[in-house]
Design an enzyme around this catalytic site. Structure first.
Site, PDB file in Angstrom:
ATOM      1  N   HIS A  86      32.685 -32.316  75.144  1.00  0.00           N
ATOM      2  CA  HIS A  86      31.405 -31.891  74.577  1.00  0.00           C
ATOM      3  C   HIS A  86      31.051 -30.509  75.095  1.00  0.00           C
ATOM      4  CE1 HIS A  86      27.382 -32.206  72.908  1.00  0.00           C
ATOM      5  NE2 HIS A  86      26.886 -31.824  74.078  1.00  0.00           N
ATOM      6  N   SER A  87      30.745 -29.581  74.182  1.00  0.00           N
ATOM      7  CA  SER A  87      30.321 -28.222  74.508  1.00  0.00           C
ATOM      8  C   SER A  87      31.388 -27.541  75.372  1.00  0.00           C
ATOM      9  CB  SER A  87      28.958 -28.270  75.197  1.00  0.00           C
ATOM     10  OG  SER A  87      28.326 -27.018  75.177  1.00  0.00           O
ATOM     11  N   MET A  88      31.072 -27.113  76.596  1.00  0.00           N
ATOM     12  CA  MET A  88      32.110 -26.523  77.441  1.00  0.00           C
ATOM     13  C   MET A  88      33.304 -27.452  77.570  1.00  0.00           C
ATOM     14  SD  MET A  88      31.998 -25.464  81.517  1.00  0.00           S
ATOM     15  CE  MET A  88      32.159 -27.166  82.089  1.00  0.00           C
TER      16      MET A  88
END
Length: 278
Positions: A86-88
Site C-alpha cells: 500500500h502506497s510506499m
C-alpha cells in the site's frame, strides 16, 4: 522484519504485506484475522527503523529498502508467495520483485499495488513532501488520513514520528527523479493488479491504470469508495479482491516439500520499540 501472526506449517501460499510511509506492520494487524484460505500464511513486513526492524537504520533510498526486503525475505521463499503493498509499500514490493528477478528468482506469484501511482509516470504527485516543515507535514498527514489523531495532536509524539515519516517520504519523492529510461524497468513476468480509492487525491484512477506497462500480465484496476486509506473502511472487500486476483493465477509448478529450516520464533508482534519509532 517479518511478523507471522498465524503461522502455517506448510503453507500453500505466503502473502507478504508491505506498509505505507510512516507506518509499520501493525497497519495490517487485522488482516491476520481476515477470511483468508486456511492454508495461506499472511506475513507482515516492517521497513527499517520500526517494529521487528527497529534496530536497523531507516533506508536512504528506495533501492536500499528493496535490498533490505529481499534479504529478509529470502529464508521464507521456499513456498509459493505473493506481494501486496500500500502506497510506499507498493513501490517497495515492486522494486523487491525486480531485485528478486535480477538475482534469478522467479519472483512472486502475484503482485498487488494499492494507492500508488505507476512508476512509469514521472510527475505522479508532489515531489517535495519530505522538505515540508513540521506544521505543513502534519497538515499533509491529516489530509491523507493515515495517521492516528493521538500522534497528530501530541506535539512531542508528532515531532518524533515526523522524522520517520519524512525519511519514508524522501524515498518516494526522490525515486522517480533518478535518471533512466521510461519505464525504468523492463516489465515484470509477475501478474499485477492495482487497487485504489475513488477519492484519493494522490492517486487518480488513471495513475493506477498506468501500472499496466510494468507487467506482462496486467490483471486490471479495482476501485473502492474512499480516499488514500480506503482499505481501512473496506478491509473485507479488499481482502476478497486480493484472494480472487491471486487465486486466478495458475500455479505453473508445484513447490516440493522441503525440510523446514530452523528460524527464530517471530509469530507475535514485537513489543520493544525504539523511542520515536512508529
Amino acid at each position: 522484519m517479518i511478523t507471522r501472526p498465524r503461522p502455517v506449517a506448510r503453507p500453500a501460499l505466503r502473502l507478504f504485506l508491505f506498509h505505507h510511509a510512516g507506518g509499520s506492520a501493525r497497519f495490517y494487524a487485522d488482516w491476520a484475522t481476515a477470511d483468508f484460505p486456511d492454508d495461506w500464511e499472511v506475513c507482515l513486513l516492517d521497513a527499517p527503523g520500526r517494529g521487528q526492524a527497529a534496530d536497523a537504520p531507516p533506508a536512504r533510498t528506495l533501492g536500499e529498502l528493496a535490498d533490505f526486503c529481499r534479504a529478509g525475505l529470502l529464508p521464507w521463499l521456499d513456498r509459493p508467495y505473493a506481494f501486496f503493498g500500500h502506497s510506499m509499500g507498493a513501490l517497495a514490493a515492486y522494486e523487491t520483485a525486480h531485485r528478486l528477478a535480477e538475482h534469478g528468482d522467479p519472483g512472486p506469484r502475484w503482485l498487488g499495488v494499492s494507492a500508488c501511482p505507476a512508476p512509469t509516470r514521472t510527475a505522479a504527485g508532489p515531489g517535495d513532501r519530505h522538505l515540508l516543515d513540521d506544521d505543513a507535514l502534519r497538515a499533509w498527514a491529516r489530509r491523507a488520513g493515515g495517521t492516528p489523531p493521538e500522534i497528530l495532536e501530541h506535539r512531542t509524539v508528532w515531532r518524533m514520528f515526523a522524522g520517520l515519516l519524512r525519511s519514508d517520504l524522501h524515498l518516494v519523492d526522490t525515486w522517480r527523479a533518478a535518471p533512466g529510461p521510461n519505464p525504468p524497468r523492463p516489465p515484470l513476468p509477475t501478474p499485477l493488479t492495482a487497487y485504489g480509492g475513488t477519492d484519493d487525491p494522490t492517486t487518480p484512477p488513471a495513475h493506477l491504470t498506468a501500472w499496466h506497462s510494468t507487467t506482462h500480465h496486467w490483471q486490471g484496476r479495482h476501485l473502492f469508495p474512499g480516499g488514500h486509506f480506503y482499505l481501512r473502511q473496506h478491509r473485507p472487500e479488499v481482502v476478497r479482491a486480493v484472494i480472487e486476483a491471486c487465486t486466478a493465477v495458475p500455479v505453473a509448478e508445484a513447490v516440493p516439500d522441503v525440510p523446514a529450516v530452523p528460524r527464530p520464533d517471530r509469530s507475535g508482534f514485537e513489543k520493544r520499540r525504539r523511542p520515536g519509532r512508529s
